[in-house]
Enzyme design. Structure first.
Site, short mmCIF file in Angstrom:
data_model
loop_
_atom_site.label_atom_id
_atom_site.label_comp_id
_atom_site.label_asym_id
_atom_site.label_seq_id
_atom_site.Cartn_x
_atom_site.Cartn_y
_atom_site.Cartn_z
N SER A 59 21.67 -26.35 -45.34
CA SER A 59 22.95 -27.19 -44.97
C SER A 59 23.54 -28.06 -46.16
CB SER A 59 22.57 -28.32 -43.49
OG SER A 59 23.03 -28.99 -43.00
N THR B 135 23.48 -30.38 -35.63
CA THR B 135 24.56 -29.16 -35.10
C THR B 135 23.70 -28.21 -34.71
OG1 THR B 135 24.89 -27.43 -36.97
CG2 THR B 135 23.21 -28.38 -37.47
N LYS C 39 23.00 -29.48 -29.71
CA LYS C 39 24.54 -30.29 -29.73
C LYS C 39 24.91 -31.06 -28.39
CE LYS C 39 27.56 -28.83 -33.81
NZ LYS C 39 28.96 -28.47 -34.34
N ASN D 293 28.15 -33.79 -32.10
CA ASN D 293 27.97 -33.34 -33.80
C ASN D 293 27.38 -34.96 -34.56
OD1 ASN D 293 30.08 -34.59 -34.50
ND2 ASN D 293 30.88 -32.96 -36.28
N ASP E 280 34.37 -32.27 -35.16
CA ASP E 280 35.12 -31.15 -35.96
C ASP E 280 36.55 -30.94 -35.82
OD1 ASP E 280 32.32 -30.06 -36.92
OD2 ASP E 280 31.74 -28.79 -34.94
N TYR F 101 33.65 -20.83 -44.47
CA TYR F 101 33.82 -21.65 -46.21
C TYR F 101 32.75 -20.86 -46.51
CZ TYR F 101 29.91 -24.36 -43.63
OH TYR F 101 29.33 -25.04 -42.98
#
Ligand code: NAP
Length: 273
Positions: free
Chosen positions: A16, A63, A67, A88, A103, A216
């Site tokens: 993470s 995470t 959740k 989250n 998010d 990402y």
């Protein structure tokens, strides 16, 4: 005041970026906070929330796979978390633990940061998992007038489309007529360039569009590069990651952290992988 602790719970958490991003912002703000990641086994989320109370942990990021369970276990849910039944972020309000889902708002904020307003925009969202659901919910709250959801499994698209009044299940041609096209699938993650490893054929895109990839890692996906080559404006997924974290910190320490510092820390960590 003594040092305060914020933590991530999930499984796995080893890769993470959250510890790197959050600690960089705490340090830049000069606040005496530390951020650590705990690998918490599935089914143990409520126990982790009890630990938060007992240990006085000041803020929690949540995470996968916790959740949903945390949404059931907090004292109160903010509106997006209630709509999504997904949390989250956990923060304190007096003696209450409040669950949020940052998010979707992080997605909208990441576009606003680069001058893109989603209000009144036609948006095609490809994907219908957790990330897509957050985005559809947030687009609805932000005033997007036409949201279409396209997904491999139609039932998942139907469920995601219930999250905003302006949302419906889309067809392929909706991609071409959208102002903003979002990849919210996991296609392209890890630099997968194998055949079919694009959320849609880039020939469906055109130069007047904004093309956003929520993936990402890598920061620049093959799909974004293809959209760029067509002349579309492209936005990578790191912005959403940074802004959902910034919204978490804002809830914990009461001020907006430095997102430039956070992004630089994330880019450095990704460059090492
Ligand atoms: P998820 O809940 O597992 O959903 C995955 C989605 O991808 C589903 O819609 C799934 O379709 C679709 N999909 C997966 N493989 C596919 C394939 N081969 N062909 C077509 N569709 C496929 O995952 P998630 O949590 O929503 O995450 C999705 C992506 O967003 C990941 O890459 C994640 O890293 C990224 N993400 C980024 C941020 C950020 O801050 N930038 C935040 C959250 C997530 P089905 O419904 O048919 O299975």
């Amino acid at each position: 005041m003594s040092r305060r602790l914020a933590a991530l719970i999930g499984s796995p958490v080893a890769h993470s970026l959250s510890p790197v991003i959050h600690q960089a912002a705490f340090d830049a703000a000069g606040v005496d906070w530390s951020y650590v990641a705990f690998d918490v086994a599935e089914g143990q989320a409520a126990a982790a929330l009890d630990a938060m109370r007992v240990l006085g942990i000041a803020g929690l990021s949540v995470t996968m796979p916790h959740k949903r369970e945390i949404a059931d276990a907090v004292d109160r849910l903010e509106p997006a978390a209630r709509a999504l039944q997904s949390v989250n972020t956990v923060s304190w309000d007096g003696d209450d633990l409040v669950g949020s889902s940052t998010d979707g708002a992080g997605f909208v904020a990441s576009l606003a940061e680069v001058g893109i307003d989603v209000a009144d925009a036609r948006v095609a969202v490809i994907g219908a998992g957790g990330a897509a659901r957050s985005v559809v919910d947030a687009l609805g709250r932000a005033g997007s007038t036409d949201i279409t959801v396209l997904n491999r499994t139609r039932e998942h698209a139907e469920l995601a489309a219930t999250l905003a009044a302006a949302a419906s299940v889309g067809i392929t041609s909706d991609i071409g007529r959208a102002d903003i096209v979002v990849n919210a699938t996991s296609i392209g993650m890890g630099g997968d360039t194998s055949e079919g490893a694009m959320p849609c054929d880039p020939s469906m895109l055109h130069a007047e569009q904004i093309v956003v990839d929520l993936v990402y890692h890598p920061i620049r996906t093959a799909w974004l590069d293809a959209a760029d080559a067509i002349g579309a404006r492209t936005v990578d997924g790191l912005g959403m990651l940074i802004h959902q974290a910034a919204l978490q910190q804002e809830r914990w320490i009461g001020v907006r952290p430095d997102t430039v510092v956070m992004r630089a820390a994330a880019e450095a960590a990704l460059a090492d992988r």
